[in-house]
Design a protein around this motif. Sequence first.
Motif, PDB file in Angstrom:
ATOM      1  N   ASN A 187      29.864  39.845  32.817  1.00 31.91           N
ATOM      2  CA  ASN A 187      29.771  41.235  32.366  1.00 31.91           C
ATOM      3  C   ASN A 187      29.362  42.172  33.510  1.00 31.91           C
ATOM      4  OD1 ASN A 187      30.735  40.955  29.788  1.00 31.91           O
ATOM      5  ND2 ASN A 187      28.735  40.388  28.943  1.00 31.91           N
ATOM      6  N   ALA A 188      28.604  41.653  34.468  1.00 30.64           N
ATOM      7  CA  ALA A 188      28.312  42.444  35.672  1.00 30.64           C
ATOM      8  C   ALA A 188      29.607  42.652  36.461  1.00 30.64           C
ATOM      9  CB  ALA A 188      27.258  41.741  36.526  1.00 30.64           C
ATOM     10  N   MET A 189      30.447  41.600  36.508  1.00 29.13           N
ATOM     11  CA  MET A 189      31.739  41.745  37.186  1.00 29.13           C
ATOM     12  C   MET A 189      32.605  42.766  36.445  1.00 29.13           C
ATOM     13  SD  MET A 189      31.423  39.958  39.783  1.00 29.13           S
ATOM     14  CE  MET A 189      29.644  39.968  39.724  1.00 29.13           C
ATOM     15  N   ALA A 190      32.464  42.818  35.118  1.00 24.43           N
ATOM     16  CA  ALA A 190      33.223  43.812  34.332  1.00 24.43           C
ATOM     17  C   ALA A 190      32.804  45.227  34.741  1.00 24.43           C
ATOM     18  CB  ALA A 190      32.998  43.599  32.838  1.00 24.43           C
ATOM     19  N   GLU A 191      31.510  45.416  34.973  1.00 21.63           N
ATOM     20  CA  GLU A 191      31.045  46.748  35.411  1.00 21.63           C
ATOM     21  C   GLU A 191      31.680  47.128  36.747  1.00 21.63           C
ATOM     22  OE1 GLU A 191      26.627  47.143  33.341  1.00 21.63           O
ATOM     23  OE2 GLU A 191      26.710  46.433  35.397  1.00 21.63           O
ATOM     24  N   ILE A 192      31.732  46.139  37.649  1.00 21.72           N
ATOM     25  CA  ILE A 192      32.337  46.410  38.969  1.00 21.72           C
ATOM     26  C   ILE A 192      33.836  46.685  38.789  1.00 21.72           C
ATOM     27  CG2 ILE A 192      32.747  45.504  41.299  1.00 21.72           C
ATOM     28  CD1 ILE A 192      29.806  45.694  40.843  1.00 21.72           C
ATOM     29  N   VAL A 196      38.852  42.230  34.972  1.00 25.39           N
ATOM     30  CA  VAL A 196      37.880  41.143  34.929  1.00 25.39           C
ATOM     31  C   VAL A 196      38.441  39.891  34.237  1.00 25.39           C
ATOM     32  CG1 VAL A 196      36.719  41.698  32.730  1.00 25.39           C
ATOM     33  CG2 VAL A 196      35.398  40.689  34.590  1.00 25.39           C
ATOM     34  N   THR A 197      39.430  40.052  33.382  1.00 26.96           N
ATOM     35  CA  THR A 197      40.009  38.876  32.718  1.00 26.96           C
ATOM     36  C   THR A 197      40.764  38.022  33.731  1.00 26.96           C
ATOM     37  OG1 THR A 197      40.238  40.229  30.761  1.00 26.96           O
ATOM     38  CG2 THR A 197      41.392  38.149  30.748  1.00 26.96           C
ATOM     39  N   GLN A 198      41.554  38.691  34.569  1.00 26.29           N
ATOM     40  CA  GLN A 198      42.270  37.944  35.614  1.00 26.29           C
ATOM     41  C   GLN A 198      41.281  37.332  36.594  1.00 26.29           C
ATOM     42  OE1 GLN A 198      45.004  40.912  37.141  1.00 26.29           O
ATOM     43  NE2 GLN A 198      46.665  40.081  35.854  1.00 26.29           N
ATOM     44  N   LEU A 199      40.231  38.093  36.886  1.00 28.99           N
ATOM     45  CA  LEU A 199      39.197  37.573  37.797  1.00 28.99           C
ATOM     46  C   LEU A 199      38.576  36.293  37.211  1.00 28.99           C
ATOM     47  CD1 LEU A 199      36.483  39.680  39.549  1.00 28.99           C
ATOM     48  CD2 LEU A 199      35.789  37.728  38.220  1.00 28.99           C
ATOM     49  N   ALA A 200      38.264  36.339  35.898  1.00 34.07           N
ATOM     50  CA  ALA A 200      37.656  35.166  35.253  1.00 34.07           C
ATOM     51  C   ALA A 200      38.616  33.981  35.272  1.00 34.07           C
ATOM     52  CB  ALA A 200      37.261  35.507  33.820  1.00 34.07           C
ATOM     53  N   ASP A 224      38.609  47.664  22.331  1.00 33.77           N
ATOM     54  CA  ASP A 224      38.538  46.216  22.153  1.00 33.77           C
ATOM     55  C   ASP A 224      37.369  45.714  22.997  1.00 33.77           C
ATOM     56  OD1 ASP A 224      38.819  43.518  22.024  1.00 33.77           O
ATOM     57  OD2 ASP A 224      40.701  43.433  23.155  1.00 33.77           O
ATOM     58  N   ALA A 225      36.214  45.536  22.344  1.00 28.14           N
ATOM     59  CA  ALA A 225      35.012  45.148  23.092  1.00 28.14           C
ATOM     60  C   ALA A 225      34.902  43.628  23.237  1.00 28.14           C
ATOM     61  CB  ALA A 225      33.767  45.693  22.395  1.00 28.14           C
ATOM     62  N   ARG A 226      35.903  42.893  22.735  1.00 33.93           N
ATOM     63  CA  ARG A 226      35.839  41.426  22.799  1.00 33.93           C
ATOM     64  C   ARG A 226      37.071  40.793  23.428  1.00 33.93           C
ATOM     65  NH1 ARG A 226      30.675  39.638  22.641  1.00 33.93           N
ATOM     66  NH2 ARG A 226      29.528  40.501  20.893  1.00 33.93           N
ATOM     67  N   THR A 227      37.892  41.611  24.058  1.00 29.32           N
ATOM     68  CA  THR A 227      39.066  41.090  24.765  1.00 29.32           C
ATOM     69  C   THR A 227      39.921  40.203  23.857  1.00 29.32           C
ATOM     70  OG1 THR A 227      37.698  41.188  26.753  1.00 29.32           O
ATOM     71  CG2 THR A 227      39.823  40.112  26.993  1.00 29.32           C
ATOM     72  N   VAL A 228      40.262  40.739  22.679  1.00 27.69           N
ATOM     73  CA  VAL A 228      41.121  39.977  21.761  1.00 27.69           C
ATOM     74  C   VAL A 228      42.485  40.649  21.584  1.00 27.69           C
ATOM     75  CG1 VAL A 228      39.186  38.991  20.465  1.00 27.69           C
ATOM     76  CG2 VAL A 228      40.193  41.114  19.681  1.00 27.69           C
ATOM     77  N   LEU A 229      42.621  41.901  22.024  1.00 27.40           N
ATOM     78  CA  LEU A 229      43.889  42.610  21.826  1.00 27.40           C
ATOM     79  C   LEU A 229      44.663  42.703  23.141  1.00 27.40           C
ATOM     80  CD1 LEU A 229      42.622  45.655  19.677  1.00 27.40           C
ATOM     81  CD2 LEU A 229      43.373  43.395  18.870  1.00 27.40           C
ATOM     82  N   ASP A 230      45.973  42.768  22.990  1.00 31.74           N
ATOM     83  CA  ASP A 230      46.845  42.986  24.131  1.00 31.74           C
ATOM     84  C   ASP A 230      46.930  44.513  24.320  1.00 31.74           C
ATOM     85  OD1 ASP A 230      48.952  43.452  25.828  1.00 31.74           O
ATOM     86  OD2 ASP A 230      50.306  42.007  24.874  1.00 31.74           O
ATOM     87  N   LEU A 231      46.114  45.044  25.215  1.00 24.33           N
ATOM     88  CA  LEU A 231      45.994  46.511  25.331  1.00 24.33           C
ATOM     89  C   LEU A 231      47.325  47.166  25.675  1.00 24.33           C
ATOM     90  CD1 LEU A 231      42.562  46.993  27.178  1.00 24.33           C
ATOM     91  CD2 LEU A 231      43.033  47.016  24.724  1.00 24.33           C
ATOM     92  N   ALA A 232      48.131  46.494  26.502  1.00 25.78           N
ATOM     93  CA  ALA A 232      49.422  47.087  26.896  1.00 25.78           C
ATOM     94  C   ALA A 232      50.306  47.267  25.660  1.00 25.78           C
ATOM     95  CB  ALA A 232      50.110  46.181  27.922  1.00 25.78           C
ATOM     96  N   LEU A 233      50.288  46.267  24.785  1.00 28.94           N
ATOM     97  CA  LEU A 233      51.084  46.353  23.552  1.00 28.94           C
ATOM     98  C   LEU A 233      50.617  47.518  22.683  1.00 28.94           C
ATOM     99  CD1 LEU A 233      53.183  44.933  21.656  1.00 28.94           C
ATOM    100  CD2 LEU A 233      51.232  43.714  20.670  1.00 28.94           C
ATOM    101  N   ALA A 245      43.979  52.956  24.234  1.00 28.78           N
ATOM    102  CA  ALA A 245      43.359  51.640  24.021  1.00 28.78           C
ATOM    103  C   ALA A 245      42.492  51.292  25.218  1.00 28.78           C
ATOM    104  CB  ALA A 245      44.443  50.576  23.838  1.00 28.78           C
ATOM    105  N   ARG A 246      41.215  51.063  24.946  1.00 32.58           N
ATOM    106  CA  ARG A 246      40.292  50.757  26.051  1.00 32.58           C
ATOM    107  C   ARG A 246      39.641  49.408  25.840  1.00 32.58           C
ATOM    108  NH1 ARG A 246      38.652  55.746  28.517  1.00 32.58           N
ATOM    109  NH2 ARG A 246      37.392  54.455  29.911  1.00 32.58           N
ATOM    110  N   GLY A 247      39.475  48.676  26.935  1.00 29.85           N
ATOM    111  CA  GLY A 247      38.781  47.395  26.878  1.00 29.85           C
ATOM    112  C   GLY A 247      37.586  47.443  27.799  1.00 29.85           C
ATOM    113  N   LEU A 248      36.939  46.308  27.995  1.00 25.31           N
ATOM    114  CA  LEU A 248      35.790  46.235  28.897  1.00 25.31           C
ATOM    115  C   LEU A 248      36.197  45.472  30.152  1.00 25.31           C
ATOM    116  CD1 LEU A 248      34.414  47.167  26.296  1.00 25.31           C
ATOM    117  CD2 LEU A 248      32.517  45.654  26.819  1.00 25.31           C
ATOM    118  N   GLY A 249      36.048  46.105  31.280  1.00 30.81           N
ATOM    119  CA  GLY A 249      36.389  45.456  32.545  1.00 30.81           C
ATOM    120  C   GLY A 249      37.877  45.308  32.748  1.00 30.81           C
ATOM    121  N   ARG A 250      38.651  46.029  31.944  1.00 29.36           N
ATOM    122  CA  ARG A 250      40.120  45.956  32.102  1.00 29.36           C
ATOM    123  C   ARG A 250      40.659  47.360  32.300  1.00 29.36           C
ATOM    124  NH1 ARG A 250      42.635  42.979  27.113  1.00 29.36           N
ATOM    125  NH2 ARG A 250      41.017  44.037  25.911  1.00 29.36           N
ATOM    126  N   PRO A 251      41.573  47.532  33.233  1.00 26.97           N
ATOM    127  CA  PRO A 251      42.083  48.896  33.473  1.00 26.97           C
ATOM    128  C   PRO A 251      42.859  49.419  32.269  1.00 26.97           C
ATOM    129  CG  PRO A 251      43.304  47.285  34.792  1.00 26.97           C
ATOM    130  CD  PRO A 251      42.213  46.540  34.109  1.00 26.97           C
TER     131      PRO A 251
END
Length: 434
Positions: A222-227, A235-239, A411-420, A428-434
């Motif tokens: 989650n710190a990486m998500a902030e960065i 951050v998903t690809q990073l993980a 989407d605060a739990r990274t369960v949705l495909d934001l692009a879709l 559509a906003r996620g956490l740590g995702r552009p």
Amino acid sequence: MRISVIGCGYLGAVHAACMAELGHDVVGVDVDESKVAELAAGRAPFFEPGLPEVLARGVASGRLRFTTDMAETAGARVHFVAVGTPQTAGSHAADLRYVDAAVGGLLPHLSDGDLVVGKSTVPVGTAARLGDLVRASSGADLAWNPEFLREGFAVADTLSPDRFVYGVPGGEGGERATALLDEVYAGPLAAGMPRLVTDYATAELVKVSANAFLATKISFINAMAEIAEATGADVTQLADAIGHDARIGRRFLNAGLGFGGGCLPKDIRAFQARADELGLESLAFLADVDAVNMRRRRYVVDLALEMLGEVVGAKVAVLGLAFKPDSDDVRDSPALDVARALQEAGAHVVAYDPEANATAALVAPGLEYVDSVDEAIQGAALALVLTEWRQFRGLDPEAVGRSMAHRRVIDARTVLDLALWRDHGFEARGLGRP
Ligand code: NAD
């Protein structure tokens, strides 16, 4: 073997039912009369997959019963203590009053050769103190056998844990305690579950250090998500990329709203408090782990306010209230925290959780609760996915969009495909995702 389990909450009820499932004769004791009445009727007083089945089987077989009367523990050979150890009001230390009351209440009913087994999560040093008390007051002994079950998987984790840890006293007392616990867990041990025998302090520390490690891993990502949020990275690809390194591993690297529940938050705080008492700076980093975790809640609230613009009176759909999926537990739930903060900011929060509406309504009666996603999103200016229930993964953005007043989703739990979702006109906003 005859077994008693003192404290029949999320841990103890499952433990009692699973001990009956293993063939033991079990009495569960709790001070909560309504909980005992439900359990005694073979019904689970909270949502936990698989629990209704083992409970009903145990009660129907006559091997499992529940009572509020501590005297009914007499005659059992092993007495598990599974009462709560919440955070002390006004401090971060663990509140041991329930453990002390449970062990104190057991003392008059113990016989020579009995074994009291602590399962509650306690500060290091507790078992040594209680062991002295038990041995001084009776011919019984004490072991500490910390519990690692995960809510949502509690039955499977109890019947087939990753490992057993027995914290036992030195000498013959330790050998007797180990032999008794081996008898209790004979089934899973025969199936090859590892078992480690340690001293009291090590067993107590295994539990809290495991929780501290898991909390640190979550707050790390989650710190990486902030960065990532500040730099446009994902951050998903990073993980995924760092998770391929076997030394790191991908599990527990899902960025999101952070951890909550009845264990991790209070356990890392109690662990720090204990280190402070010992005059050690070793766990100072856990304050940052905690701070990163709590900042995620604030971030989601701020994001919602920014997207809404005008918050007062805006209808906001909250999807998910439990601290994790497959549970109705809302203790220190990040989802419920966010819902309450938005309500306090003036939004009209309409919440839906597949299992946790009732538990949430007890502690947050001011929110409006509905029985379906459809009702929650109807006319909403914003929808937030706050718990990763499987059913939210499959939401159809077009259908959701048609029901809402504005196509906005967090989407605060990274369960949705934001692009879709963006393809369907959503902001559509996620956490740590552009
Ligand atoms: P809980 O609040 O759900 O259950 C505690 C139960 O103890 C309640 O039903 C309460 O009525 C009962 N109780 C309190 N005082 C009592 C007494 N004197 N005699 C009899 N019953 C009494 O809590 P929980 O989640 O089951 O947690 C219990 C312990 O297990 C805690 O130390 C927790 O940290 C630890 N633990 C919990 C989990 C989990 O996933 N819930 C996992 C591992 C460890």
